[in-house]
Design a protein around this motif. Structure first.
Motif, PDB file in Angstrom:
ATOM      1  N   MET A  23      21.983  47.275  38.511  1.00 43.26           N
ATOM      2  CA  MET A  23      20.549  47.402  38.304  1.00 43.26           C
ATOM      3  C   MET A  23      19.781  47.458  39.615  1.00 43.26           C
ATOM      4  O   MET A  23      18.738  48.109  39.711  1.00 43.26           O
ATOM      5  N   ALA A  24      20.268  46.765  40.638  1.00 41.13           N
ATOM      6  CA  ALA A  24      19.604  46.746  41.932  1.00 41.13           C
ATOM      7  C   ALA A  24      20.632  46.428  43.005  1.00 41.13           C
ATOM      8  O   ALA A  24      21.594  45.687  42.772  1.00 41.13           O
ATOM      9  N   GLY A  25      20.442  47.002  44.194  1.00 46.78           N
ATOM     10  CA  GLY A  25      21.332  46.728  45.307  1.00 46.78           C
ATOM     11  C   GLY A  25      22.610  47.543  45.247  1.00 46.78           C
ATOM     12  O   GLY A  25      22.691  48.572  44.568  1.00 46.78           O
ATOM     13  N   GLU A  26      23.630  47.072  45.951  1.00 47.35           N
ATOM     14  CA  GLU A  26      24.930  47.724  45.995  1.00 47.35           C
ATOM     15  C   GLU A  26      26.033  46.700  45.756  1.00 47.35           C
ATOM     16  O   GLU A  26      25.880  45.532  46.093  1.00 47.35           O
ATOM     17  N   MET A  27      27.107  47.162  45.161  1.00 49.20           N
ATOM     18  CA  MET A  27      28.183  46.276  44.735  1.00 49.20           C
ATOM     19  C   MET A  27      29.529  46.853  45.151  1.00 49.20           C
ATOM     20  O   MET A  27      29.738  48.063  45.081  1.00 49.20           O
ATOM     21  N   THR A  28      30.438  45.972  45.548  1.00 47.96           N
ATOM     22  CA  THR A  28      31.837  46.345  45.749  1.00 47.96           C
ATOM     23  C   THR A  28      32.669  45.662  44.687  1.00 47.96           C
ATOM     24  O   THR A  28      32.570  44.443  44.495  1.00 47.96           O
ATOM     25  N   LEU A  29      33.461  46.449  43.973  1.00 50.14           N
ATOM     26  CA  LEU A  29      34.313  45.935  42.900  1.00 50.14           C
ATOM     27  C   LEU A  29      35.764  46.051  43.343  1.00 50.14           C
ATOM     28  O   LEU A  29      36.202  47.130  43.751  1.00 50.14           O
ATOM     29  N   VAL A  30      36.492  44.950  43.252  1.00 49.85           N
ATOM     30  CA  VAL A  30      37.914  44.943  43.584  1.00 49.85           C
ATOM     31  C   VAL A  30      38.691  44.478  42.360  1.00 49.85           C
ATOM     32  O   VAL A  30      38.439  43.394  41.822  1.00 49.85           O
ATOM     33  N   ALA A  31      39.620  45.327  41.907  1.00 50.07           N
ATOM     34  CA  ALA A  31      40.484  44.981  40.776  1.00 50.07           C
ATOM     35  C   ALA A  31      41.871  45.505  41.095  1.00 50.07           C
ATOM     36  O   ALA A  31      42.066  46.721  41.237  1.00 50.07           O
ATOM     37  N   GLY A  32      42.832  44.619  41.235  1.00 47.85           N
ATOM     38  CA  GLY A  32      44.154  45.036  41.634  1.00 47.85           C
ATOM     39  C   GLY A  32      44.098  45.715  42.994  1.00 47.85           C
ATOM     40  O   GLY A  32      43.493  45.207  43.937  1.00 47.85           O
ATOM     41  N   ALA A  33      44.680  46.910  43.076  1.00 48.10           N
ATOM     42  CA  ALA A  33      44.683  47.651  44.340  1.00 48.10           C
ATOM     43  C   ALA A  33      43.474  48.557  44.493  1.00 48.10           C
ATOM     44  O   ALA A  33      43.340  49.244  45.502  1.00 48.10           O
ATOM     45  N   GLU A  34      42.588  48.566  43.508  1.00 46.99           N
ATOM     46  CA  GLU A  34      41.435  49.469  43.512  1.00 46.99           C
ATOM     47  C   GLU A  34      40.203  48.782  44.069  1.00 46.99           C
ATOM     48  O   GLU A  34      39.895  47.632  43.725  1.00 46.99           O
ATOM     49  N   GLN A  35      39.470  49.502  44.920  1.00 49.32           N
ATOM     50  CA  GLN A  35      38.185  49.030  45.428  1.00 49.32           C
ATOM     51  C   GLN A  35      37.171  50.146  45.265  1.00 49.32           C
ATOM     52  O   GLN A  35      37.395  51.265  45.718  1.00 49.32           O
ATOM     53  N   LEU A  36      36.056  49.839  44.589  1.00 55.65           N
ATOM     54  CA  LEU A  36      35.004  50.824  44.345  1.00 55.65           C
ATOM     55  C   LEU A  36      33.687  50.313  44.903  1.00 55.65           C
ATOM     56  O   LEU A  36      33.342  49.143  44.720  1.00 55.65           O
ATOM     57  N   ALA A  37      32.935  51.216  45.538  1.00 56.73           N
ATOM     58  CA  ALA A  37      31.576  50.914  45.988  1.00 56.73           C
ATOM     59  C   ALA A  37      30.604  51.528  44.991  1.00 56.73           C
ATOM     60  O   ALA A  37      30.668  52.727  44.692  1.00 56.73           O
ATOM     61  N   LEU A  38      29.721  50.714  44.446  1.00 53.77           N
ATOM     62  CA  LEU A  38      28.784  51.163  43.425  1.00 53.77           C
ATOM     63  C   LEU A  38      27.352  51.009  43.921  1.00 53.77           C
ATOM     64  O   LEU A  38      26.985  49.977  44.481  1.00 53.77           O
ATOM     65  N   LYS A  39      26.551  52.048  43.649  1.00 55.75           N
ATOM     66  CA  LYS A  39      25.151  52.040  44.044  1.00 55.75           C
ATOM     67  C   LYS A  39      24.264  51.737  42.831  1.00 55.75           C
ATOM     68  O   LYS A  39      24.728  51.679  41.693  1.00 55.75           O
TER      69      LYS A  39
END
Length: 317
Positions: A273-289
């Motif tokens: 909803m606001a800001g930026e987020m980094t998601l880490v699950a297992g070997a995956e890392q995603l940057a979300l805006k």
């Protein structure tokens, strides 16, 4: 066996679909290609037709993946293989039509076997001064009076209006008369259904796709009210339940860091909803805006969110 044949256990980044609406605004255009001056009313953030953007399932739809791997994507709490929720962002520059949705039994009866009803919930993201919505029927109205008013076109004499502010949440059970007013930006989670009965459309022309459905509306509308509820401020690093029903749970998340786990029970659909987020699950890392969405499959298990963010999470109860 190709990578795309493996069961999904990593987060699924979704492409958002923008939809023009006569009542829409301009705040959602950042999520898609240039649409000229057409008003964008809805961003379909999480639904079965979303295309997945990241490997190994890039280009596939969320619905197709759920149908192939229901246990892994949907989780133990799912009752079928169809992706069960539809999540939208709505930008309201004008009044939406006054409408109502049937429940599951009514939808099957009125629209045909396999059609689902629609219970939904709204979480207000932004609200201009004086913003309001319609949610339910005024106290003391009898079912017979309500039905008669719908059929003769006088339902607005009985509609209950509520002022709303950013942070309010409204649970809208099927059968509840409702409409969103101008000056609102909100998150909506609902059953996977687009069955809508329009009761009143503010005297707009009854063009294709905007006809009234008075007989069906009279058959399914209840005298219920749905009062907006405010929530205490979010606690950093916590999941905070905003509302729940037999179809979904809606929670609010905030940084700087949050640990969570699907436990195989349900997918977690997360929208920033606001800001930026980094998601880490297992070997995956995603940057979300801001305003991006990701589905964390039920089989993913533990994951971590970090960053200066605020987000909403929808899942099965």
């Amino acid at each position: 066996m190709s990578a795309s044949d493996l069961a999904p256990t990593l987060p699924l980044l979704l492409e958002t679909r923008l939809t023009e609406r006569v009542w829409g605004g301009s705040r959602l255009k950042q999520l898609g290609a240039e649409n000229g001056t057409a008003p964008i009313g809805e961003a379909w953030a999480v639904y079965e037709g979303n295309q997945i953007q990241n490997a190994p399932f890039a280009g596939q739809s969320l619905g197709d993946l759920a149908a192939r791997f229901p246990a892994e994507v949907l989780g133990a709490h799912a009752t079928g293989s169809r992706f069960p929720l539809l999540i939208k962002l709505l930008d309201c520059a004008d009044w939406l039509s006054v409408q109502v949705h049937p429940n599951d039994e009514q939808a099957a009866q009125l629209e045909g076997a396999g059609e689902l009803g629609k219970t939904e919930a709204w979480h207000i993201l932004e609200a201009e001064a004086g913003a309001e919505l319609i949610a339910g029927i005024r106290e003391g109205t009898s079912p017979d009076d309500l039905k008669a008013a719908i059929l003769r076109g006088d339902v607005m004499d009985y509609a209950e209006r509520w002022p709303v502010e950013a942070g309010d949440t409204v649970m809208m059970p099927a059968g509840t008369l409702h409409a969103l007013g101008p000056g609102l930006l909100l998150y909506e989670v609902q059953q996977t259904s687009d069955t809508t009965y329009r009761v009143y459309d503010w005297d707009r022309p009854a063009s294709a796709g905007r006809a009234l459905h008075l007989e069906k509306s009279a058959a399914v509308t209840t005298t219920n009210r749905a009062q907006p509820q405010s929530s205490p401020p979010a606690t950093p690093g916590q999941r905070q339940k905003l509302t729940a029903c037999p179809y979904f749970v809606l929670e609010r998340l905030s940084g700087p860091e949050l640990q969570s786990d699907t436990r195989g029970q349900s997918f977690h659909a997360v929208t920033v909803m606001a800001g930026e987020m980094t998601l880490v699950a297992g070997a995956e890392q995603l940057a979300l805006k801001e305003l991006e969405s990701v589905v964390i499959p039920a089989a993913a298990g533990a994951y971590r969110l970090s960053g200066d963010f605020k987000a909403l999470l929808s899942r099965l109860p």
